[in-house]
Motif scaffolding. Sequence first.
Motif, PDB file in Angstrom:
ATOM      1  N   ALA A  43       0.836  -1.201   0.000  1.00  0.00           N
ATOM      2  CA  ALA A  43       0.000   0.000   0.000  1.00  0.00           C
ATOM      3  C   ALA A  43       0.876   1.257   0.000  1.00  0.00           C
ATOM      4  CB  ALA A  43      -0.921  -0.005   1.215  1.00  0.00           C
ATOM      5  N   GLU A  44       1.949   1.234   0.815  1.00  0.00           N
ATOM      6  CA  GLU A  44       2.845   2.400   0.864  1.00  0.00           C
ATOM      7  C   GLU A  44       3.502   2.610  -0.497  1.00  0.00           C
ATOM      8  OE1 GLU A  44       5.548   2.691   4.308  1.00  0.00           O
ATOM      9  OE2 GLU A  44       4.208   1.242   5.261  1.00  0.00           O
ATOM     10  N   GLY A  59      -3.406  -1.846  10.309  1.00  0.00           N
ATOM     11  CA  GLY A  59      -4.057  -0.826   9.503  1.00  0.00           C
ATOM     12  C   GLY A  59      -3.993   0.555  10.125  1.00  0.00           C
ATOM     13  N   PHE A  60      -3.972   0.602  11.480  1.00  0.00           N
ATOM     14  CA  PHE A  60      -3.968   1.911  12.154  1.00  0.00           C
ATOM     15  C   PHE A  60      -2.682   2.687  11.823  1.00  0.00           C
ATOM     16  CE2 PHE A  60      -6.537  -0.596  15.341  1.00  0.00           C
ATOM     17  CZ  PHE A  60      -7.753  -0.129  14.869  1.00  0.00           C
ATOM     18  N   SER A  61      -1.536   1.974  11.943  1.00  0.00           N
ATOM     19  CA  SER A  61      -0.289   2.703  11.673  1.00  0.00           C
ATOM     20  C   SER A  61      -0.153   2.994  10.183  1.00  0.00           C
ATOM     21  CB  SER A  61       0.921   1.954  12.217  1.00  0.00           C
ATOM     22  OG  SER A  61       0.824   0.599  11.931  1.00  0.00           O
ATOM     23  N   ILE A 105      -0.296   7.064   5.832  1.00  0.00           N
ATOM     24  CA  ILE A 105      -0.997   7.637   4.676  1.00  0.00           C
ATOM     25  C   ILE A 105      -1.334   9.105   4.954  1.00  0.00           C
ATOM     26  CG2 ILE A 105      -3.156   7.565   3.365  1.00  0.00           C
ATOM     27  CD1 ILE A 105      -3.114   4.514   3.676  1.00  0.00           C
ATOM     28  N   ARG A 106      -1.759   9.363   6.222  1.00  0.00           N
ATOM     29  CA  ARG A 106      -2.166  10.731   6.582  1.00  0.00           C
ATOM     30  C   ARG A 106      -1.023  11.747   6.448  1.00  0.00           C
ATOM     31  NH1 ARG A 106      -6.425  10.498   5.444  1.00  0.00           N
ATOM     32  NH2 ARG A 106      -8.328  10.217   6.647  1.00  0.00           N
ATOM     33  N   THR A 107       0.224  11.248   6.564  1.00  0.00           N
ATOM     34  CA  THR A 107       1.346  12.189   6.434  1.00  0.00           C
ATOM     35  C   THR A 107       1.495  12.673   4.993  1.00  0.00           C
ATOM     36  OG1 THR A 107       2.896  10.389   6.067  1.00  0.00           O
ATOM     37  CG2 THR A 107       2.630  11.147   8.337  1.00  0.00           C
ATOM     38  N   VAL A 108       0.998  11.894   4.034  1.00  0.00           N
ATOM     39  CA  VAL A 108       1.160  12.317   2.633  1.00  0.00           C
ATOM     40  C   VAL A 108      -0.163  12.674   1.977  1.00  0.00           C
ATOM     41  CG1 VAL A 108       3.275  10.995   2.293  1.00  0.00           C
ATOM     42  CG2 VAL A 108       1.060   9.916   1.825  1.00  0.00           C
ATOM     43  N   SER A 109      -1.293  12.270   2.568  1.00  0.00           N
ATOM     44  CA  SER A 109      -2.551  12.468   1.851  1.00  0.00           C
ATOM     45  C   SER A 109      -3.730  12.601   2.814  1.00  0.00           C
ATOM     46  CB  SER A 109      -2.770  11.271   0.916  1.00  0.00           C
ATOM     47  OG  SER A 109      -4.119  11.182   0.563  1.00  0.00           O
TER      48      SER A 109
END
Lengths: 472, 235
Positions: free
Chosen positions: B43-44, B66-68, B73-77
Motif C-alpha cells: 500500500a505504501e 491498519g492503524f499505523s 498515509i495521513r502524512t502524505v494524503s
Amino acid sequence: MRDLLKIYGRYIGITWVIAVFLIAVNLGGLLAFGAYHLAGDSNMFPRGLRELEGIVDGEVSGKPAEGFVMTAEIKEYLESRDFIFLLVLDDKGDVVYSWNKPPELKGHYTLGEVAGFTRWYLEDYPVKLLRTQKGLLVAGRPKNSVWKYSMEVSVGFMNDSLAYVGIFVVMNLVTVFLVVIFLGYRYYKSLKPLSEGICALSENRKIHLGERGTASSLAAQLNRASDILEAQRNALEKRDTARTEWISGVSHDIRTPLSMIMGYADELEKSGNLSVQEREKAAVIRGQSLKIRQLIEDLNLASKLEYHMQPLRISLFYPASLLRQLAAEIINQEPGEQYELIPDIGPELEGYQMEGDERLIMRAVGNLLNNSIRHNPSGCRICLSARQKDGGLRISVKDDGCGIGDGIIRYLTEEPSREKEDTGKGEVYGETFREGEGPHIMGLRIVKQIVLAHKGVFRIQEKGHEVCLWFP
Amino acid sequence: MKNIFESVLLLVDDNREFLKMVKGILEREGFLFIDCAGSAGEAEEYFRKREPEIVILDINLPDGDGFSLMQKIRTVSEVPVLFLSARDEDCDRLLGLGLGADDYMVKPFLPRELILRISAILKRTYFPKGSPALREEVLILGACRVDFKSGVAGWADREISLTAKELSILRKLWENRGNIVTFDQLCQAVWEDNYFGYENTIMVHIRRLREKIEENPSKPQFLLTVRGLGYKLKV
C-alpha cells in the motif's frame, strides 16, 4: 471484632469461675480434711499422754503402791499410740522406772536436758511428757516418726489475724482480676489481627498478617490459606480470560470467511445466469450466513458479559427517545403485516434521564422484540411498554404469540451452577428445547446478562409471554 | 471525475480471495478503477506512485496494522479511509474513527451496505452539498408539488409557501421516506433539542404542514402519524 470481644468476655468470666471454684474446693477440702483428722483416730497429729493421767494417778487410791506400776492397761495404751518406750523421772531427774528403754538413754537427766527434750527430741526420739504424782512420764516414739515445730506468735498479731486474712483474700482476688484482664487483653491483641484476617478472607479479600506473637502459627496458616485462595482466584480469572479470548479469537477468524460466503451468495442471488431455484438457494445461504453472524456476535458478547470483560460504557441518556428509535427501527425493517408493535411509553418518562450503557440496553430490548417476531412467524401483537417504577425504569415486552418455553424459563430463572451450564446440545437441566430455540436462549441470556450488569432485575411473566426488565 | 464511479479505490487486505470478491462486488456496482494491495508495504509503495480517492483498509496485515498504515498515509494524503475489519471491539472501532477514518465496518458485511457506505463517503468528499439531483428535488405528493428550493407547495389552483421549520420537517421526513422518523429525531433535526417540551410544538407544526400539503388534512394520505413513535412520509 464483636465475636472477639465476646470471646474475651467469656474468657474473663470463665477464669473468674475457675478461681472461685478453686477457692471453694480448697476451703471445702481443708474443712473436710481437718474434720476427718481432728475427729477420727488418725496418726497425723500424734497424740500425747493426756488420757493416762487418770489411769496412772487412779492407782494411788486403789493400791498402796508407792511408785509407778506398769499395768497392762497402760501398756496397751502406749502400744496403741505407737510409743516404743517409757521412762518415769522423779523430781531430781533420776529415771525411777523404764520400759523398753533404748540403751543410749541415760539414767539421770538434768533440768536443762529435760527442758530441751520437752520441746525437741530425746536423743532424736520424739517424746511426749506427762506430769503425774508418780513422777514425770516420758514416752518416746521411733526416731524419724514425728516432726516437731514450736511456734510463738504475738497476741496482737493473733488478734488482728482475721483482718489479715481478709486483706490477703482481697489482695489475691485483685491480683487474679488484674492478671486475668492483662492476659486476656494480650490474647485479645494477639487474636485481633487473626479475627480481622478471617473477616477479610470471608469477604474474599487478600490478607497478609504479621507472623509474630502467640498466634504466629495461626497467622501463618491464615496467610497460606489466603495465598491459596488468591492463587485459585487468579487461576479462575486466567481460565475465564483464556476462554473469552478464545471465543473472541474464533469469532474474529470466522468473520472473513463468512464475509466471502455472504458476498458470493449475494452475487449468486443476483446472477442472471442462474435459475430461480438456484437463486433462491443462494438467498438461503446468505440468510443463514446472517444468522451465523448474529450467533457469533451473541456468543462473543455473552462470554464477555459472563466473565465481566465487557466494560459498561455508562452515560446519561433519555430512555424514551431510545425506545422510540428502537421501535421505529423494528417497524422500518418491515417485518410484515401480521405483526403489530404497540409502543406504550409513560408520559412521566419524557425528559427522564437514566444512567447506563445505552448500546447494551438497546441491544437487550432489541433482542426481546426480535425474538417475538422470529418465533411467531404467523404474526402477533407486541406491546413495548416503559414506566418509571421503584426509582428506576421498568421496560416490558409482551406478546400474544407462542411464548417462551418452560424449559428456557427454568433455565434462565434458576441460577445455573457452572458445571451444569449450557452443554451446547440444547439440553439444560434435562430440558430439551424445541427446534430453533437455540438462538432464542442465547438472545435471552444476553438480555439477562445485560440487565444484571446494570444491577437490574430480569423477570419472565405471564407464562412466558412477557419479559420485564428493571434498571435502577 | 464526473461521478463517484470514476473514483480510484484502493483495497488493502492480506486475503487475496477476499480482495477478489470485494473487487467483484464493486465492479458489478459500476466502479471502474479498483486497485488492490496485499500488505502495508504494498500500500505504501502504491502511494508513492499515485493517490486513490478512497482507501478500504483491513486492520490485521501481515507486515503491520491498519492503524499505523493509516497514520502513514495521513502524512502524505488526506484521502478518505474506510476500515473493513474482522475486529469488532469497541476500542478498535473508536481507535479507527479517532484516527480520522471516515467509517468503520465489521466483517461479515452485507455487500449492499459496503457499496452504500463507500458511495456516501465519496459523495460527501468529492460532491459536497448533495448531488445536483437532490438540490433540485421536487416532492410530488398526489396533487401537491413541493419545491424544496423555493419552499412552496404548489396546488393546481394556488401556491402556499412553507415556513423554514415546516420545510426542514418535510426534508427530514423526505430523507427517511418510507421509514418512521421518531419525535426525538425530528426535534434534533429541526430544533436541535430533545423532544421533552416540544410535544405540542411538533403537533402544531405537523398540523399546519398537513393543511398545506394534504388534500384532506384530517385524513392524511402522505404525512402519517405512527402512534407513540413519530411520523412517516409515505411516498
